[in-house]
Design a protein around this motif. Structure first.
Motif, mmCIF file in Angstrom:
data_model
loop_
_atom_site.group_PDB
_atom_site.id
_atom_site.type_symbol
_atom_site.label_atom_id
_atom_site.label_comp_id
_atom_site.label_asym_id
_atom_site.label_seq_id
_atom_site.Cartn_x
_atom_site.Cartn_y
_atom_site.Cartn_z
ATOM 1 N N ALA A 1 -11.950 12.154 -15.214
ATOM 2 C CA ALA A 1 -11.365 12.810 -14.018
ATOM 3 C C ALA A 1 -11.988 11.987 -12.985
ATOM 4 N N ALA A 2 -13.449 11.778 -13.109
ATOM 5 C CA ALA A 2 -14.338 11.381 -11.973
ATOM 6 C C ALA A 2 -14.029 10.016 -11.904
ATOM 7 N N CYS A 3 -13.962 9.187 -12.964
ATOM 8 C CA CYS A 3 -13.541 7.737 -12.851
ATOM 9 C C CYS A 3 -12.282 7.517 -12.191
ATOM 10 N N ALA A 4 -11.387 8.138 -12.791
ATOM 11 C CA ALA A 4 -9.930 8.211 -12.316
ATOM 12 C C ALA A 4 -9.850 8.477 -10.636
ATOM 13 N N ALA A 5 -10.571 9.592 -10.236
ATOM 14 C CA ALA A 5 -10.572 9.958 -8.655
ATOM 15 C C ALA A 5 -11.334 8.593 -7.947
ATOM 16 N N TYR A 6 -12.165 8.096 -8.619
ATOM 17 C CA TYR A 6 -12.991 7.017 -7.892
ATOM 18 C C TYR A 6 -12.016 5.543 -7.824
ATOM 19 N N GLY B 1 -19.038 16.263 -11.242
ATOM 20 C CA GLY B 1 -17.817 15.962 -10.567
ATOM 21 C C GLY B 1 -17.981 14.784 -9.712
ATOM 22 N N LYS B 2 -19.263 14.204 -9.700
ATOM 23 C CA LYS B 2 -19.376 12.664 -9.218
ATOM 24 C C LYS B 2 -19.032 11.477 -10.082
ATOM 25 N N VAL B 3 -19.075 10.411 -9.659
ATOM 26 C CA VAL B 3 -18.513 9.201 -10.034
ATOM 27 C C VAL B 3 -19.409 8.679 -11.134
ATOM 28 N N LEU B 4 -18.912 8.336 -12.378
ATOM 29 C CA LEU B 4 -19.878 8.122 -13.449
ATOM 30 C C LEU B 4 -19.895 6.379 -13.588
ATOM 31 N N VAL B 5 -21.049 5.757 -13.132
ATOM 32 C CA VAL B 5 -20.847 4.260 -13.193
ATOM 33 C C VAL B 5 -22.480 3.977 -14.011
#
Length: 331
Positions: free
Chosen positions: A114-119, A295-299
């Motif tokens: 969900a986080a990656c999709a949002a980013y 909830g933050k973006v994972l990279v």
């Protein structure tokens, strides 16, 4: 006479065919505004008509032409085409980007997905906003070029009507027995002829802007309809001075409509671009910060020593929740 005819727009310099129109107009304007000190029929004609005019100068009759010269419409046309091409290219790029996201994250689950999709969605929004900004800038260039091009045609038509009215006045005087002879020889007109013809380039072209204008004919037509009212004014008059004053008033109207057109059609859009530029999404967080707040973006920027334990923990949490669809999350 301080005006440099060679600096006027090529559309003005090339008008008139074998004898450039500016040469004819310069002769008439000289008769109206420059005292003929030689004992010639031209000087006699001036005195009989109460000329030269003392409240206007030679250059005043070409001021509008000067205002409408120097704008590189061919270069603006090339910039316009580049902006349109790039805006269209961004559409294709976004389709490829969304397809890649769908393929990459298809098997992801839980908060990470969900986080990656949002980013990814934020990136798409940013690029789409940039595309809209490029399209708006292209529209500004097209509007500006259309306004200038229409105003140039308008002034040329007005100037031709001005010379035609002066010619008609002379013919009427001659027909009624009032002989007014305009001398087209002498230092003034000779100098004007040499200056005007020096810069004439028959090979000059505005092909690029013509192509650009074809994309916005509706805009150009609307501007032209509003501006050309000045050129429709009747320039007839009992005196040469009457014709001259009518012409100068119509020139001021063209300049006023030119400024109003730019202020109404171009300036607001440019101001909007300057005040609200798209902002790219914030930089993604690393693994440690994502572990604190999923909830933050994972990279992941590196592979921590406890990555296997962390992944096992996240897999267990993800298995306890229903999967989310990356395609729907990306929109």
């Amino acid at each position: 006479m301080s005006i440099d005819f060679d600096e006027l727009d090529v559309s003005f310099r090339e008008a008139g065919g074998l004898v450039p129109f500016l040469v004819t107009m310069a002769g008439w304007v000289g008769f109206l505004t420059v005292k003929d000190e030689t004992p010639s029929l031209g000087g006699t004609g001036q005195m009989m008509e109460g000329l030269p005019m003392t409240d206007v100068k030679f250059d005043d009759f070409f001021r509008t032409a000067q205002v409408l010269s120097g704008q590189p419409l061919d270069e603006l046309g090339e910039v316009y085409e580049t902006l349109v091409k790039n805006a269209r290219g961004l559409d294709d790029g976004m389709e490829n980007f969304q397809s890649a996201c769908n393929n990459i994250f298809r098997n992801w689950r839980g908060d990470a997905q969900a986080a990656c999709a949002a980013y990814g969605g934020k990136i798409m929004d940013f690029v789409n906003d940039e595309r809209e900004a490029a399209s708006t800038l292209a529209s500004c260039l097209l509007s500006y070029a259309g306004i200038i091009k229409a105003a140039r045609a308008d002034w040329l038509k007005l100037a031709q009507n001005f010379v035609a009215a002066l010619n008609q006045k002379q013919e009427n005087d001659e027909a009624s027995g009032w002989k007014v002879l305009l001398t087209v020889v002498g230092s003034l007109v000779g100098a004007a002829f040499s200056v005007v013809t020096a810069g004439v380039s028959l090979a000059a072209s505005e092909a690029a802007i013509a192509t650009a204008i074809s994309f916005g004919s509706a805009v150009t037509a609307a501007v032209a309809d509003g501006v050309t009212e000045a050129a429709k004014e009747s320039l007839d008059g009992e005196k040469y001075q009457d014709i001259a004053y009518k012409y100068l008033r119509a020139c001021r109207e063209i300049e006023s409509r030119l400024v109003n057109g730019i202020n109404d059609e171009v300036v607001p859009k440019l101001q909007q671009l300057g005040e609200s530029r798209p902002t790219p999404p914030s930089t993604p967080v690393d693994v440690g910060r994502f572990d604190d707040d999923p909830g933050k973006v994972l990279v992941p920027e590196h592979t921590p020593d406890n990555i296997d334990k962390w992944l096992a923990k996240k897999k267990k949490e993800a298995d306890s929740r229903p999967p989310s669809n990356i395609s729907s999350a990306l929109g």
